[in-house]
Scaffold this motif. Structure first.
Motif, PDB file in Angstrom:
ATOM      1  N   GLY A  40      11.096-102.328 -20.206  1.00 55.18           N
ATOM      2  CA  GLY A  40      11.864-101.087 -20.235  1.00 55.18           C
ATOM      3  C   GLY A  40      11.710-100.304 -21.527  1.00 55.18           C
ATOM      4  N   THR A  41      10.796-100.713 -22.392  1.00 55.58           N
ATOM      5  CA  THR A  41      10.568-100.017 -23.655  1.00 55.58           C
ATOM      6  C   THR A  41       9.750 -98.762 -23.416  1.00 55.58           C
ATOM      7  OG1 THR A  41      10.565-102.117 -24.824  1.00 55.58           O
ATOM      8  CG2 THR A  41       9.617-100.241 -25.975  1.00 55.58           C
ATOM      9  N   VAL A  42      10.202 -97.666 -23.978  1.00 58.00           N
ATOM     10  CA  VAL A  42       9.480 -96.408 -23.884  1.00 58.00           C
ATOM     11  C   VAL A  42       8.696 -96.220 -25.173  1.00 58.00           C
ATOM     12  CG1 VAL A  42       9.716 -93.918 -23.662  1.00 58.00           C
ATOM     13  CG2 VAL A  42      11.264 -95.427 -22.416  1.00 58.00           C
ATOM     14  N   ILE A  43       7.427 -95.888 -25.030  1.00 58.25           N
ATOM     15  CA  ILE A  43       6.560 -95.673 -26.180  1.00 58.25           C
ATOM     16  C   ILE A  43       6.605 -94.186 -26.555  1.00 58.25           C
ATOM     17  CG2 ILE A  43       4.214 -95.868 -27.070  1.00 58.25           C
ATOM     18  CD1 ILE A  43       4.829 -98.579 -26.245  1.00 58.25           C
ATOM     19  N   LEU A  44       6.967 -93.911 -27.796  1.00 59.43           N
ATOM     20  CA  LEU A  44       7.032 -92.526 -28.289  1.00 59.43           C
ATOM     21  C   LEU A  44       6.198 -92.432 -29.577  1.00 59.43           C
ATOM     22  CD1 LEU A  44      10.870 -91.982 -27.823  1.00 59.43           C
ATOM     23  CD2 LEU A  44       9.036 -91.235 -26.292  1.00 59.43           C
ATOM     24  N   PRO A  45       4.872 -92.349 -29.423  1.00 61.16           N
ATOM     25  CA  PRO A  45       4.014 -92.426 -30.600  1.00 61.16           C
ATOM     26  C   PRO A  45       3.819 -91.120 -31.369  1.00 61.16           C
ATOM     27  CG  PRO A  45       2.671 -92.263 -28.653  1.00 61.16           C
ATOM     28  CD  PRO A  45       4.100 -92.336 -28.187  1.00 61.16           C
ATOM     29  N   TRP A  46       4.294 -89.998 -30.843  1.00 58.72           N
ATOM     30  CA  TRP A  46       4.073 -88.707 -31.484  1.00 58.72           C
ATOM     31  C   TRP A  46       5.310 -88.256 -32.239  1.00 58.72           C
ATOM     32  CZ3 TRP A  46      -0.710 -87.092 -31.882  1.00 58.72           C
ATOM     33  CH2 TRP A  46      -1.646 -87.593 -30.985  1.00 58.72           C
ATOM     34  N   LEU A  47       5.133 -87.934 -33.525  1.00 55.80           N
ATOM     35  CA  LEU A  47       6.226 -87.510 -34.390  1.00 55.80           C
ATOM     36  C   LEU A  47       6.107 -86.031 -34.708  1.00 55.80           C
ATOM     37  CD1 LEU A  47       5.981 -90.290 -37.116  1.00 55.80           C
ATOM     38  CD2 LEU A  47       7.483 -90.260 -35.128  1.00 55.80           C
ATOM     39  N   LYS A  85       1.447 -85.715 -27.131  1.00 57.30           N
ATOM     40  CA  LYS A  85       1.134 -84.783 -28.210  1.00 57.30           C
ATOM     41  C   LYS A  85       1.548 -83.370 -27.816  1.00 57.30           C
ATOM     42  CE  LYS A  85      -2.481 -83.191 -31.275  1.00 57.30           C
ATOM     43  NZ  LYS A  85      -3.892 -83.265 -31.642  1.00 57.30           N
ATOM     44  N   ALA A  86       1.325 -83.001 -26.555  1.00 60.95           N
ATOM     45  CA  ALA A  86       1.674 -81.661 -26.083  1.00 60.95           C
ATOM     46  C   ALA A  86       3.171 -81.397 -26.236  1.00 60.95           C
ATOM     47  CB  ALA A  86       1.242 -81.478 -24.632  1.00 60.95           C
ATOM     48  N   GLU A  87       3.985 -82.370 -25.892  1.00 56.47           N
ATOM     49  CA  GLU A  87       5.434 -82.226 -26.019  1.00 56.47           C
ATOM     50  C   GLU A  87       5.839 -82.067 -27.489  1.00 56.47           C
ATOM     51  OE1 GLU A  87       9.451 -84.604 -24.593  1.00 56.47           O
ATOM     52  OE2 GLU A  87       7.572 -85.723 -24.791  1.00 56.47           O
ATOM     53  N   ALA A  88       5.276 -82.898 -28.350  1.00 55.89           N
ATOM     54  CA  ALA A  88       5.579 -82.818 -29.781  1.00 55.89           C
ATOM     55  C   ALA A  88       5.124 -81.481 -30.357  1.00 55.89           C
ATOM     56  CB  ALA A  88       4.908 -83.973 -30.522  1.00 55.89           C
ATOM     57  N   GLN A  89       3.951 -81.025 -29.956  1.00 50.83           N
ATOM     58  CA  GLN A  89       3.433 -79.756 -30.464  1.00 50.83           C
ATOM     59  C   GLN A  89       4.286 -78.586 -30.001  1.00 50.83           C
ATOM     60  OE1 GLN A  89       0.621 -79.589 -32.668  1.00 50.83           O
ATOM     61  NE2 GLN A  89       1.782 -77.719 -33.004  1.00 50.83           N
ATOM     62  N   ARG A  90       4.773 -78.650 -28.779  1.00 54.91           N
ATOM     63  CA  ARG A  90       5.653 -77.604 -28.251  1.00 54.91           C
ATOM     64  C   ARG A  90       6.938 -77.506 -29.096  1.00 54.91           C
ATOM     65  NH1 ARG A  90       4.882 -78.976 -23.365  1.00 54.91           N
ATOM     66  NH2 ARG A  90       6.592 -80.444 -23.209  1.00 54.91           N
ATOM     67  N   ILE A  91       7.506 -78.646 -29.454  1.00 56.27           N
ATOM     68  CA  ILE A  91       8.708 -78.666 -30.287  1.00 56.27           C
ATOM     69  C   ILE A  91       8.400 -78.121 -31.682  1.00 56.27           C
ATOM     70  CG2 ILE A  91      10.428 -80.161 -31.396  1.00 56.27           C
ATOM     71  CD1 ILE A  91      10.826 -79.783 -28.348  1.00 56.27           C
ATOM     72  N   ALA A  92       7.308 -78.590 -32.277  1.00 53.09           N
ATOM     73  CA  ALA A  92       6.928 -78.133 -33.613  1.00 53.09           C
ATOM     74  C   ALA A  92       6.701 -76.619 -33.617  1.00 53.09           C
ATOM     75  CB  ALA A  92       5.678 -78.861 -34.092  1.00 53.09           C
ATOM     76  N   TYR A 122       6.236 -77.477 -40.089  1.00 51.48           N
ATOM     77  CA  TYR A 122       6.368 -78.484 -39.037  1.00 51.48           C
ATOM     78  C   TYR A 122       4.981 -78.874 -38.578  1.00 51.48           C
ATOM     79  CZ  TYR A 122      11.241 -77.051 -38.799  1.00 51.48           C
ATOM     80  OH  TYR A 122      12.545 -76.779 -39.104  1.00 51.48           O
ATOM     81  N   TRP A 123       4.764 -80.173 -38.357  1.00 54.21           N
ATOM     82  CA  TRP A 123       3.491 -80.631 -37.820  1.00 54.21           C
ATOM     83  C   TRP A 123       3.698 -81.894 -37.019  1.00 54.21           C
ATOM     84  CZ3 TRP A 123       4.685 -81.127 -42.985  1.00 54.21           C
ATOM     85  CH2 TRP A 123       4.662 -82.404 -43.511  1.00 54.21           C
ATOM     86  N   VAL A 124       2.627 -82.271 -36.328  1.00 50.18           N
ATOM     87  CA  VAL A 124       2.643 -83.428 -35.426  1.00 50.18           C
ATOM     88  C   VAL A 124       1.770 -84.522 -36.026  1.00 50.18           C
ATOM     89  CG1 VAL A 124       1.977 -84.236 -33.124  1.00 50.18           C
ATOM     90  CG2 VAL A 124       3.045 -81.991 -33.403  1.00 50.18           C
ATOM     91  N   GLU A 125       2.279 -85.738 -35.995  1.00 47.01           N
ATOM     92  CA  GLU A 125       1.519 -86.925 -36.421  1.00 47.01           C
ATOM     93  C   GLU A 125       1.634 -87.994 -35.348  1.00 47.01           C
ATOM     94  OE1 GLU A 125       2.923 -88.450 -40.128  1.00 47.01           O
ATOM     95  OE2 GLU A 125       2.217 -86.690 -41.264  1.00 47.01           O
ATOM     96  N   ARG A 126       0.633 -88.847 -35.279  1.00 43.54           N
ATOM     97  CA  ARG A 126       0.669 -89.965 -34.325  1.00 43.54           C
ATOM     98  C   ARG A 126       0.879 -91.273 -35.079  1.00 43.54           C
ATOM     99  NH1 ARG A 126      -0.220 -92.140 -29.636  1.00 43.54           N
ATOM    100  NH2 ARG A 126      -1.818 -93.549 -29.004  1.00 43.54           N
ATOM    101  N   LEU A 127       1.794 -92.081 -34.574  1.00 43.97           N
ATOM    102  CA  LEU A 127       1.962 -93.435 -35.106  1.00 43.97           C
ATOM    103  C   LEU A 127       0.798 -94.290 -34.645  1.00 43.97           C
ATOM    104  CD1 LEU A 127       5.717 -94.155 -34.350  1.00 43.97           C
ATOM    105  CD2 LEU A 127       4.702 -93.758 -36.564  1.00 43.97           C
ATOM    106  N   ASN A 128       0.352 -95.218 -35.483  1.00 42.87           N
ATOM    107  CA  ASN A 128      -0.659 -96.150 -34.997  1.00 42.87           C
ATOM    108  C   ASN A 128       0.043 -97.304 -34.271  1.00 42.87           C
ATOM    109  OD1 ASN A 128       0.177 -97.983 -36.968  1.00 42.87           O
ATOM    110  ND2 ASN A 128      -1.413 -97.383 -38.392  1.00 42.87           N
ATOM    111  N   GLN A 129      -0.696 -98.254 -33.775  1.00 37.74           N
ATOM    112  CA  GLN A 129      -0.130 -99.295 -32.922  1.00 37.74           C
ATOM    113  C   GLN A 129       0.864-100.196 -33.638  1.00 37.74           C
ATOM    114  OE1 GLN A 129      -3.153-101.373 -30.799  1.00 37.74           O
ATOM    115  NE2 GLN A 129      -3.559 -99.635 -29.469  1.00 37.74           N
TER     116      GLN A 129
END
Length: 60
Positions: A4-11, A30-37, A49-56
């Motif tokens: 039930g864990t949701v992965i949210l790798p885009w900041l 990424k699209a969702e994060a970019q839309r917010i930014a 404001y910018w978008v970054e991706r978390l690594n694993q």
């Protein structure tokens, strides 16, 4: 994702005019994060404001 864990790798990151950085939110795509930014950036404030991706392992 059987547990039930949701992965949210885009900041979305905000940097204020003093250089302080804050995490605004985490997003699934990424699209969702970019839309917010973009929507926050359109407000005309002096913050960046910018978008970054978390690594694993959870680091940026």
């Amino acid at each position: 994702m059987n547990d039930g864990t949701v992965i949210l790798p885009w900041l979305v990151i905000r940097q204020d005019d003093n250089g302080n950085r804050y995490r605004v939110g985490r997003y699934a795509t990424k699209a969702e994060a970019q839309r917010i930014a973009d929507s926050l950036d359109d407000r005309g404030k002096e913050q960046l404001y910018w978008v970054e991706r978390l690594n694993q392992n959870g680091a940026r």
